[in-house]
Structures are given as C-alpha cells and as structure tokens.
Design an enzyme around this catalytic site. Structure first.
Site, PDB file in Angstrom:
ATOM      1  N   TRP A  38      37.283  21.467  24.213  1.00  0.00           N
ATOM      2  CA  TRP A  38      37.471  20.016  24.333  1.00  0.00           C
ATOM      3  C   TRP A  38      36.291  19.348  25.027  1.00  0.00           C
ATOM      4  O   TRP A  38      35.769  19.858  26.015  1.00  0.00           O
ATOM      5  CB  TRP A  38      38.748  19.758  25.123  1.00  0.00           C
ATOM      6  N   ASP A  41      34.432  12.384  28.287  1.00  0.00           N
ATOM      7  CA  ASP A  41      33.405  11.481  28.818  1.00  0.00           C
ATOM      8  C   ASP A  41      32.026  12.131  29.008  1.00  0.00           C
ATOM      9  O   ASP A  41      31.924  13.238  29.542  1.00  0.00           O
ATOM     10  CB  ASP A  41      33.824  10.954  30.191  1.00  0.00           C
ATOM     11  N   GLN A  57      32.792  16.008  30.245  1.00  0.00           N
ATOM     12  CA  GLN A  57      34.120  16.500  30.575  1.00  0.00           C
ATOM     13  C   GLN A  57      34.496  17.563  29.546  1.00  0.00           C
ATOM     14  O   GLN A  57      34.396  17.328  28.340  1.00  0.00           O
ATOM     15  CB  GLN A  57      35.113  15.352  30.580  1.00  0.00           C
ATOM     16  N   PHE A 100      36.202  15.804  37.603  1.00  0.00           N
ATOM     17  CA  PHE A 100      36.219  14.646  36.713  1.00  0.00           C
ATOM     18  C   PHE A 100      34.825  14.014  36.626  1.00  0.00           C
ATOM     19  O   PHE A 100      33.863  14.502  37.193  1.00  0.00           O
ATOM     20  CB  PHE A 100      37.250  13.626  37.187  1.00  0.00           C
ATOM     21  N   SER A 101      34.744  12.877  35.944  1.00  0.00           N
ATOM     22  CA  SER A 101      33.465  12.301  35.543  1.00  0.00           C
ATOM     23  C   SER A 101      32.577  11.910  36.721  1.00  0.00           C
ATOM     24  O   SER A 101      33.049  11.635  37.816  1.00  0.00           O
ATOM     25  CB  SER A 101      33.699  11.078  34.668  1.00  0.00           C
ATOM     26  N   ARG A 169      37.636   6.951  40.981  1.00  0.00           N
ATOM     27  CA  ARG A 169      36.925   7.989  40.232  1.00  0.00           C
ATOM     28  C   ARG A 169      35.683   7.474  39.507  1.00  0.00           C
ATOM     29  O   ARG A 169      35.429   6.294  39.423  1.00  0.00           O
ATOM     30  CB  ARG A 169      37.860   8.634  39.209  1.00  0.00           C
ATOM     31  N   ASP A 170      34.919   8.448  39.004  1.00  0.00           N
ATOM     32  CA  ASP A 170      33.801   8.242  38.077  1.00  0.00           C
ATOM     33  C   ASP A 170      32.585   7.580  38.734  1.00  0.00           C
ATOM     34  O   ASP A 170      32.125   6.516  38.315  1.00  0.00           O
ATOM     35  CB  ASP A 170      34.237   7.420  36.858  1.00  0.00           C
ATOM     36  N   GLU A 225      37.731   2.307  34.397  1.00  0.00           N
ATOM     37  CA  GLU A 225      37.145   3.640  34.503  1.00  0.00           C
ATOM     38  C   GLU A 225      35.651   3.603  34.179  1.00  0.00           C
ATOM     39  O   GLU A 225      35.140   2.667  33.583  1.00  0.00           O
ATOM     40  CB  GLU A 225      37.840   4.603  33.529  1.00  0.00           C
ATOM     41  N   TRP A 308      41.476   7.552  22.885  1.00  0.00           N
ATOM     42  CA  TRP A 308      42.523   8.336  23.543  1.00  0.00           C
ATOM     43  C   TRP A 308      43.814   8.373  22.728  1.00  0.00           C
ATOM     44  O   TRP A 308      44.548   9.363  22.762  1.00  0.00           O
ATOM     45  CB  TRP A 308      42.818   7.762  24.933  1.00  0.00           C
TER      46      TRP A 308
END
Length: 498
Positions: A38, A41, A57, A100-101, A169-170, A225, A308
C-alpha cells in the site's frame, strides 16, 4: 550503517522479495507506485545529494492501509524512480502505531533530516481508543535513517489550550533565508474545525510554538491535513487537504478534498491572510500534495493519485495499490494557482503525430492517434462561420467494450471526466465536473495517459483533472466526438520509458 530495528529489517526483507513478483508492465511507466503493498501520502519530498528523494506512507505487507511505514524512492528526473529500502517503521514507544506523514530538509552538517508524526493508540475513560499524535525526527545519509533519541520533539505539552492532541499531524518543514527552521502542522481546534499551527527552531531539533498560522473556521470542510506553505511569484500559498467537505458549486466536491489558499504572510505576527481559494485538482483522484524547490528554482508539486472513498476497489491480482501524480510545476497567474507537467516529461516524447483543422462531427478516429502512454495536446473551437457546437468529447483507453471520456459542453462551460465505462464493477466515484474558462467554445486540453491514469491540464494549467483508470491495457484506442461541428488541432506523442 545505523543499527536498525527488527521491525524495519523485516520490512526490508519482505519488500525486496515481494517486488520481484510484480512485472514491469503491471506498474505505471512514469508515475511512482508502491514498491509492494500500500502507498498513500507523499512524504519527505526533497532534493538531497544530487537526487530527488520521495518517501511515502507505506504498508508493505498488504495492498490495504495498515501500520504506517515510510517507503523510499529516488530519481534524477522525477519520472524514473529507483526503490530504496524503507526508511522508517513503527518500532518505538512513541510511534508504535504508525509513522505518519511528514517532510524533509538538509541540515547544516549535510545530513538529511526527516520530520514525521508518531502515533500511539490510547484508550479513553469511556473505553474508546484514540490516536495521540506527536512530531518526531530521524536523521540519515539518504539511505539509512536513525530516529532522534529525544523524540518526540513537539507534543501536547507545547500546544495552547484548544488545540487537539489527537488531530495533530503532517509537519511540513522548511528553512527561512536566515537559516531558521520552520514547520507547519495540521491540527483541529475546539470548534472541530481545522487550523494550521506554526513552529520554529534554530537547529532543527528544539522546537518552539509560534502561532495559529490560519484557522479554517468551518469554511472548508473539517480537519485540515498535509499542509504545505511557501512563497510563490510574490504571494504566499497554503496547500492543504480538508476532510469532510461540502460542495461549493463546481469548485469543491463532497468528501476529502484539496484546497489552495493564496494571500499574504505577516511574518511579524506569524499570521497568514488568505485572499483567494480554489481546488488544487478538479478530478477524481488527488490528495495530500507536497512541494519542493528544484535546483533550478522551480516549485514542483506531487500528490497521492487516489481518492479515500475509492480505496476499497482494486483489481484482485494487484499486489500493489497507490501511485503518485505526475510532478507539476506551479505558478501564479492572475491571482490563481496554475499547474503544468514538469518540463522533463518532454524528453520522453517520441513518435509525433499531428493534425490541423480536423472537422469533428459525429465520431472521428485518426490514424496514429492511440496508446496508453501518451502526451496529447488538443485545441478545439467552433467551425468558422457556423453555429457553436453543442458537445465535444474525447474517449481514451478504449476498445469495443470500455472507455473513459472527457466531454465539454460550451453552453454551460462544463468539462466532465467520466470513467463509468472503464471496466469498474463497483459503484465508486466515476465522474467529476468542472466549470472552465472558454472563449465561445475555444478550449485547450493536454491529456497525459500512463498505464493506470489520466491527467488533464486545461488552458495551459489553469485547472487539472486527475483520474485513476482500471481498464485492461489492451484498450488503447482514442476517438473524438462532436455534436455539431468542432474544429480541432491535435498533436500526440508516445511517451518512452527510456
């Protein structure tokens, strides 16, 4: 070589073996796809030691979302990619439920600094589980990376009241002209709406909270995000990906979306004042873009070429899922963000076929106009001295059964991409419509096809529509349709993988 964890070592062993099972022709020709498993991002998009680095990701063990790692690939031209071993794995107490990102920057000592969001699942008093998100660092040499001993470097202790520790996040990191490190991080405020927080650092390791750079105030969806913030052509630009948007005419669509805000940045107060808003991409599949500045000064953006809400559908035999968009050069014209394919793509052109003043009425097929790795420029207009046509369409990835279409109705200036006949057996999102600027039926289109995608650039980059394709590769026909008479100029190139 840095000492690596058993979790990361296992990922290296698995991805090295698993990628051998994927034939070259089962991948995109010039769009980065997951090494195996998979991909979502783009992360850590940067230029380091003479190469472009793109992390992503990554769940190597399955073609569905799972515990997030960072995949890693490098390129000399942003079109031909070489896979490197995964850079990060969820192997520490502070990121055990996902890396995560995040982003990357070059340190003064020449090291490559990665900044990412570490995730830990925390059980709440009511029995539910939420993800605590913190910002973490890793330092490396372009191949191997070691996590910083004092992670996390930004956590809830520095957040002011009203800032969520769960939706935080990110980080996107950059350096100011005076050498100061800055980063923006997506966050959710008390009103359940998105906001972007600004942090700064003198050395890249010790970080201070500065301000709320900008608040959504429930204007564009909810949580924001994957922010990116930069100066371009005398203005400041914020790119972000809002969740749970409502449509606004043809400008935005339902669900997770992309947003470009253009305005001014008050560097004394650390506040961004937006003056213009627009979608980044008007098609079906585009999210979480990230940008870099190339050595020759171009601002280039790349995004996750997926939606998504369509992630549950894929062809069953595929052992990889997820690909990146074509890298795009950005500019601002007339207060609007423009995007065009990177100039390096022109070096892949071969086998030029062109026609001028073709009258398209009914269905028209042209000798030499076909293929699934194609760069095609089309200019349409009404036939001289005749009534304006009612519809123009181009169909591609076509055979007797399947096709994807791009259709234009000059009466309402609506351009639509539609893949409902592309071979999907599921009721996923199949079409998007965009309102474009045309001059009484005159329109310019540039359509770039790879094996599993189509990207449409309108009026020299004024708008872009992106879509993943699921059609079998033998469907390589291209045809044109006119309701009324359309005058068309076309030039088509094959895109060589060499």
């Amino acid at each position: 070589m840095n000492k690596i964890s058993q979790v990361l070592r296992d990922a290296h062993r698995y991805e090295e073996n698993a990628e051998k099972m994927i034939a070259e022709e089962d991948r995109p020709a010039f769009h980065l796809s997951a090494r195996t498993g998979w991909l979502n991002d783009p992360n850590g998009f940067s230029y380091y030691n003479g190469k472009y680095h793109l992390f992503y990701q990554y769940h190597p063990y399955d073609s569905h979302w799972g515990p997030m790692h960072w995949g890693h690939a490098v390129s000399m031209d942003l079109l031909h990619w070489e896979y490197y071993p995964a850079a990060l794995a969820p192997d520490e107490v502070y990121d055990k439920d996902g890396c995560f990102s995040g982003s990357a920057v070059v340190l003064d000592d020449g090291s490559h600094l990665l900044m990412y969001t570490g995730v830990v699942k925390e059980q709440q008093s009511d029995g539910t589980v939420r993800e605590v998100q913190t910002q973490c660092l890793a330092v490396g040499d372009g191949t191997d990376y070691e996590k910083y001993a004092k992670n996390p470097v930004i956590d809830s202790k520095v957040l002011p009241e009203g800032c969520s520790r769960y939706d935080f996040r990110d980080p996107k990191i950059w350096r100011k002209k005076d050498g100061t490190y800055c980063c923006v991080v997506g966050n959710r405020s008390d009103d359940k709406s998105g906001q972007i927080l600004l942090f700064s650092s003198r050395d890249g390791f010790t970080w201070n909270y500065e301000n709320v750079l900008i608040s959504n105030r429930n204007r564009f969806g909810k949580m924001w995000e994957c922010p990116d913030f930069f100066e371009l052509d005398g203005k400041w630009v914020l790119l972000t990906s809002p969740m749970d948007m409502l449509p606004s005419g043809f400008e935005y669509h339902n669900g997770n979306n992309t947003l470009c805000l253009i305005g001014d940045f008050d560097e004394e107060q650390n506040i961004f004042n937006d003056q213009h808003n627009q979608s980044i991409d008007y098609g079906i599949d585009f999210y979480a873009p990230q940008t870099i500045v190339t050595p020759d000064g171009r601002r280039v953006m790349i995004g996750w070429m997926q939606n998504w809400d369509t992630c549950s559908f894929r062809t069953q035999h595929m052992s990889w899922f997820g690909q990146m968009s074509l890298p795009r050069e950005l500019s601002i014209k007339n207060g609007r963000l423009y995007q065009n394919p990177i100039k390096e793509l022109e070096q892949m052109r071969a086998g030029q076929v062109g026609y001028k003043n073709v009258s398209v009425a009914g269905t028209v097929c042209l000798d030499g106009i076909r293929g699934r790795k194609v760069d095609m420029e089309i200019a349409i207009a009404p036939e001289d001295g005749k009534e304006i046509y009612r519809k123009f369409a181009v169909r591609f990835a076509q055979n007797e059964q399947f096709y994807t279409s791009l259709s234009f109705h000059p009466g309402d200036s609506i351009l639509k991409i539609d893949r409902k006949f592309s071979g999907s057996r599921r009721a996923i999102i199949h079409q998007r419509r965009s309102q474009v600027n045309d001059d009484r039926g005159k329109l310019k289109l540039r359509i770039i096809l790879d094996r599993f995608s189509a990207e449409v650039f309108v009026n020299d980059g004024e708008q872009v529509l992106t879509s993943v394709l699921y059609t079998e590769q033998s469907a390589d026909g291209i045809s044109f349709l006119g309701d009324g008479v359309v005058k068309m100029d076309i030039v088509k190139y094959d895109l060589s993988e060499c």
